[in-house]
Design a protein around this motif. Structure first.
Motif, PDB file in Angstrom:
ATOM      1  N   TYR C  24      -0.771   2.561  -2.127  1.00 53.59           N
ATOM      2  CA  TYR C  24       0.098   1.463  -1.688  1.00 53.59           C
ATOM      3  C   TYR C  24      -0.113   0.311  -2.661  1.00 53.59           C
ATOM      4  O   TYR C  24      -1.206  -0.263  -2.723  1.00 53.59           O
ATOM      5  N   ALA C  26       1.404  -2.755  -3.120  1.00 54.23           N
ATOM      6  CA  ALA C  26       1.540  -4.174  -2.771  1.00 54.23           C
ATOM      7  C   ALA C  26       0.171  -4.849  -2.734  1.00 54.23           C
ATOM      8  O   ALA C  26      -0.754  -4.346  -2.097  1.00 54.23           O
ATOM      9  N   GLY C  27       0.047  -5.972  -3.402  1.00 56.31           N
ATOM     10  CA  GLY C  27      -1.192  -6.735  -3.346  1.00 56.31           C
ATOM     11  C   GLY C  27      -2.243  -6.295  -4.338  1.00 56.31           C
ATOM     12  O   GLY C  27      -3.329  -6.874  -4.397  1.00 56.31           O
ATOM     13  N   LYS C  28      -1.970  -5.267  -5.131  1.00 57.52           N
ATOM     14  CA  LYS C  28      -2.943  -4.839  -6.129  1.00 57.52           C
ATOM     15  C   LYS C  28      -2.548  -5.434  -7.476  1.00 57.52           C
ATOM     16  O   LYS C  28      -1.372  -5.569  -7.802  1.00 57.52           O
ATOM     17  N   GLN C  32      -5.997  -3.281 -11.574  1.00 58.88           N
ATOM     18  CA  GLN C  32      -6.482  -2.336 -10.563  1.00 58.88           C
ATOM     19  C   GLN C  32      -5.640  -1.060 -10.562  1.00 58.88           C
ATOM     20  O   GLN C  32      -6.174   0.057 -10.490  1.00 58.88           O
ATOM     21  N   THR C  50       3.481   3.910  -4.073  1.00 57.52           N
ATOM     22  CA  THR C  50       4.580   3.359  -3.271  1.00 57.52           C
ATOM     23  C   THR C  50       4.636   1.838  -3.388  1.00 57.52           C
ATOM     24  O   THR C  50       3.644   1.191  -3.724  1.00 57.52           O
ATOM     25  N   ARG C  51       5.816   1.279  -3.087  1.00 54.28           N
ATOM     26  CA  ARG C  51       6.005  -0.173  -3.110  1.00 54.28           C
ATOM     27  C   ARG C  51       5.593  -0.789  -4.449  1.00 54.28           C
ATOM     28  O   ARG C  51       4.925  -1.824  -4.493  1.00 54.28           O
ATOM     29  N   ASN C 203       9.632   1.388   6.096  1.00 57.69           N
ATOM     30  CA  ASN C 203       8.598   2.312   5.642  1.00 57.69           C
ATOM     31  C   ASN C 203       9.190   3.696   5.364  1.00 57.69           C
ATOM     32  O   ASN C 203       8.964   4.660   6.108  1.00 57.69           O
ATOM     33  N   TYR C 205       8.390   5.679   2.965  1.00 57.26           N
ATOM     34  CA  TYR C 205       7.319   6.621   2.642  1.00 57.26           C
ATOM     35  C   TYR C 205       6.776   7.276   3.904  1.00 57.26           C
ATOM     36  O   TYR C 205       6.656   8.507   3.992  1.00 57.26           O
TER      37      TYR C 205
END
Lengths: 217, 217, 217, 217, 217, 217, 217, 217
Positions: C24, C26-28, C32, C50-51, C203, C205
């Protein structure tokens, strides 16, 4: 410029509560932060600047050039070196990589409040073996900080495995129906295992502070 | 009295969808239910009466005296005997004893739709060993129904352990901030493991029906 | 750079759950993701990212240049070719054109988990004939994924027409009182026809994964 | 006892707005209702008493013994006979039997405001053929009132089939996540077909009134 | 490029429902809109493009250069000239200047559906004389559209003054506790005067469409 | 029995804040209330008991037999006679008869805090002439308390007509989507006219207290 | 350009309500604001422009070059000089530095409505001594405006210390679970001390206006 | 009757987590509780029965006649005598008398988990002197449990005065806009002083358990 009319710092908080002052930066102008940083420098009060945004960093560092800036945790610590650790061990668990910034804010805060701290990442309940692999650390800790978004299920699982209290931090990580962390927050408040202390969404600072108090000598 | 003007039963649902008719009893008067039950009897349509309240039971049983009444699940099944099971195994897990009525409604529904079903209770995540002790059953099942209130954490844990889909049923069990099952519902929708299908709060019937469809031959 | 301290990939998930790993995004941070992609490449674990947001795509593709990037679905699949399909047919319906990105994410996910998949668009309930024109496809499918925003009414209509289970995905498409997909989510949870499995807002996925599990051989 | 100090009836509402006065009974004491009913009798103002609870009925009927009491709709009409119908036809659809009390309140209100009205029950979208069987009635109507709980999907379907406006009434019928009718309310506000006018949850009176205005000559 | 796989236009909607097709642009790519606009042009179907964003306008106008673009209302109408008006008068009231874009969308929609329409602005209830000054217009109208944010109080006041139905459109205008229009939406649903039909937040198109249906000849 | 361990009355509140003590009775046992009433009697502190439920009244009156019990307002006042009025006039408006209990609680509270008070009922915005008929009273008042449920529109209208501040009290009166007074509360907080002070739902005591402070000499 | 068709200013509001006109700028175009400002200039009506955004300032100042622009408070006052103060003192307290913009908007509004005003900052309840140090000011004031985000606890504390009414303004300052000021808003509505008047989130203008009315001569 | 099929008690919880087993009674039948109580008796596991309702008490006491029943706290403790206290002092503060049942549940739980405990009542922030009078106790405690409804402001004030962690328990006490304790819950999560650990609404058991863990030797 002084802080008169914009802030009244609580310099004796250290003596009254035993911990450094904290300045919540969200919503403050760079000029206001500069004035506050200058007063911190002049008075010598150990201080954490939390939720620092990119445009604010320079204003603080201009007055406190030695301060330690941790970009991912959005934290500036002054003085940059934490005190020597006392009290019990603080374990910090991040359920996923996306929860890492909040987990780091918690770990840094606890460290600057004088605790030894260990941080472990990517131990979500979807892979229970990752949690169970960390049982030794979890059972050595005086308090466990658990940072998780989405379903917020990890604190329940951890609290069922240890006798130490768990500080649960919901994060705003997740799909639409996480509603900005509300889903994780509610799950943590409803943890089916007792011993879970909940703090605000994405509030790593608050979690670290609470953990430091719980594990105080 | 007939059902004219109060209900239009879907007698060919069995042929169209392959499953019995269901009558949702909440909000219906005893007289309406009696008329519906009489029509069910006359037409011979296999039917489940769900969410039956005490004052309604007699009205239905007066017309269908052989029907099977399951008080804890608030369900009346007619005919009382389920068909011989076909398809895959349905496992139903209740996180706590308080979730049992909903879990029984799910298990009875799946059974009356023609599936073999095993029900296990009190396997909350606060005692992980209880979940892990059931791994054999979980991995034999074609679908796992997980019924849980409070933090709704169990579906995430189960979904991480099996390759079968998980049907998650939030219940309204819990302290104030469960908000009538909202906390568990949101947690399940945000399950950090994929493979979790969520149904309405306390909707054991819907969960059992969905599980029967998933595990159809 | 390695994934140590930022992620602990679940490489044996394929053996444990039977499906590829998912990351996932998002936010990485790009760094990373690059480290994770490098580990995926080195270990050879089939993986879905994903995302993925525009600024993250390059970081992943630099390590996995052969990976398949699907911009509208915000998905990177590695390896790019899905396995040969087994199990039952997955039908994916998008109520409107605006729901298409989520529907494509669902269809791609199911395909990469090994299912045959057909995608149909713009079959909202405001034009019932469009739904009824697809009855043949709907009745051939082992599971139907229905993607809809606004009133979220399509899953109820479809579930009333078929005996297969329906996976309902609410989207955040709509005017103000859709509240980011909440309206569609609640409608789907309250579907008046049984057999509707709800997943998180937008969602795709999760929906594709669940559909692949339901239609597994 | 008079209404002085407890109510100020709007006797010229008929001349100003063209429709009878209505007295919302919830929260009023029997004594207050008796005083209001006495004034209605003395002034001869046509009046509907809505949301009458069992303990209030006698107080009203004692003053207006000829009034018509409709228990299921919780309505008292005075005079009991509606006026001769004018204007266009009002069709009222109830999605399920449990929605019948609200549908009857709507139909009675429209009738007492002077419209011809036809009421059809149990036409939920889970059995589309029931809706399609009613196309003739739906297309004869000047306005269609649709009463539905749970997913609130019926107004979207009906609005897609007719050119007349649809008045949608959400009901509080449903499982936990209907949240007292909120799910149906939001679905109706987000109807994917234009032409849907939404009123308050369970507000059959308001729906009937609005329908009568829309179909006025 | 064609609309195959991205949209299935409802060209016979005009014959089935009697009104032009509408294309909701939010969430569609310029390429998708271009394909839709080309099909509209080729088939000659009168169409409204709603919620057009700046980056989408050119894509539509490239295919339909004669279409009428109304920037404030975010609407493209094709053909640009509305039909000659029939039926009753539609009055549109905007409580404040900030509600004007939504009010214009409503007025343009009703006009393009064939109604005569008058628009009045800045008639909030904080200055009742402004409302009362418009009584003549209000009482000439067959339907009154009221557009208001903040407290959403204007529909109650207007509905108390006229016998025509009121279509109420909440807007997202207001301070924090308007919660994106929720406050106005709830107020309108709870209007203390009957005869108020509520549509979605900021949904001028839906209000104009409903008003045109109500005032149809 | 004494109040030790159950309550610590604030007997010098009169001197510190200038107003009588208040005891919120909800959730207290009769025994606790008796102990508190006895202490009130012994110390001679003027006190209001608010939100008294039937089972609690006797416990208070047994210790304070001269106290004044107002059943509709759920209030017990001791001493029963209010002080001679000083300061400005308080006008209290109830939008409907169902709002009367809360309005009476407000009026009684203001009176016992030493203000002259006039109460007017049934002046909802659906009949504007009722409001406009009271302009003389409204403009004589130093503060106007407006009590309304449903749409909560009355405070906006009143605040637009007077220069005095308006204290707005939302009530829980209304159909389903009033959500226990939430609709009226939000409307009042979003009043489009400035000068509206909002208090808690159904909190007549708080409104009366605030009004008395505003109109203090 | 004139204001015809975009706004109807309430020039006699000063005579009717006794206070200047206010123009809420959010959602208005620069052209609309220019037209309004021109009319203000021509008619000479004292006016406050609230919630001015950067792109709007020039449009107003071009027509009213002498007007006073207060960037932090997002306010333009015309004429720039407030009237000579009359009535009682208004004290404005900001709980934290981040609440300062809203507090300044309140103080400026009260000043321009003709009151003397003192503003104090950073007096949150976490450092009670800061509040207690201000007791003298608090007890001199005729009304106290309290501006606070996060827990919204300061109004309760202040109201318990003074006999004057408290106007409470929740701000949107805080971590995730402040939900844009909802937490502070609810806390203030539930203040355990009577005498707290709540206004909308971040609504400094409304608070200042209400305070000026309360402290009017 | 045995617990087979209804509950699986966690008898080794004491050894695993170090604290007694707890049985959450809400939703369990008397027969189920009797079976559980019998097993508790037979195995000798120290156990707390929480949330006991009147109809359940006899079922438990019939099997465990020596157990200690605390009616106000809705708690049954077995064995009735708590262990000798170890660890730090637990201070429990109830903001009002209505919060007392929850506060007693917290205090009893902490006591039965082996801590010394002092309970103080009626120390709300509306009378700050009551809080300040208890500073000595507050500063002697290793952890402070604060129980409050309404505005939930007390934990912020207490946390600002002590260096020990504060466990905050919101209660459902309050007027309508407390929304069953939501207002207090949100306020506590947003406490402006760090060091506040929040538990579920009315969850005295959870608070007492957490406090006992924090103050463990």
């Amino acid at each position: 410029m002084t802080t008169e009319g914009i802030a009244e710092l609580d310099h004796d908080r250290a003596s009254r509560r035993g911990y450094p002052e904290a300045v919540y930066c969200a919503g403050k102008t760079p000029a206001q932060l500069a004035a506050i940083a200058a007063e911190v420098r002049d008075r010598g009060t150990p201080t954490l600047f939390t939720r620092v945004e990119p445009g604010q960093v320079e204003a603080v560092l201009a007055e406190l050039p030695q301060a330690g800036y941790h970009e991912d945790a959005r934290l500036i610590a002054w003085p940059p070196e934490p005190p020597a650790p006392t009290g019990g061990l603080v374990a910090v668990l991040a359920a996923g990589t996306s929860d890492l910034p909040v987990a780091r804010e918690a770990a840094l805060t606890a460290t600057h409040l004088g605790r030894a701290c260990e941080l472990v990442v990517d131990v979500g309940v979807a892979g229970l073996h990752r949690v169970l692999n960390r049982l030794d650390l979890l059972r050595r800790a005086r308090v466990v900080v658990v940072v998780a978004g989405m379903d917020g299920a990890l604190p329940s699982v951890v609290a069922g495995l240890v006798s130490a209290p768990v500080v649960a931090v919901p994060t705003s990580v997740g799909y639409g129906a996480s509603f900005g962390g509300l889903a994780a927050l509610l799950a943590m408040l409803n943890a089916c295992a007792p011993g879970v202390a909940v703090v605000n969404i994405d509030n790593g600072y608050g979690a670290g502070h609470l953990a430091a108090q719980i594990s105080a000598p």
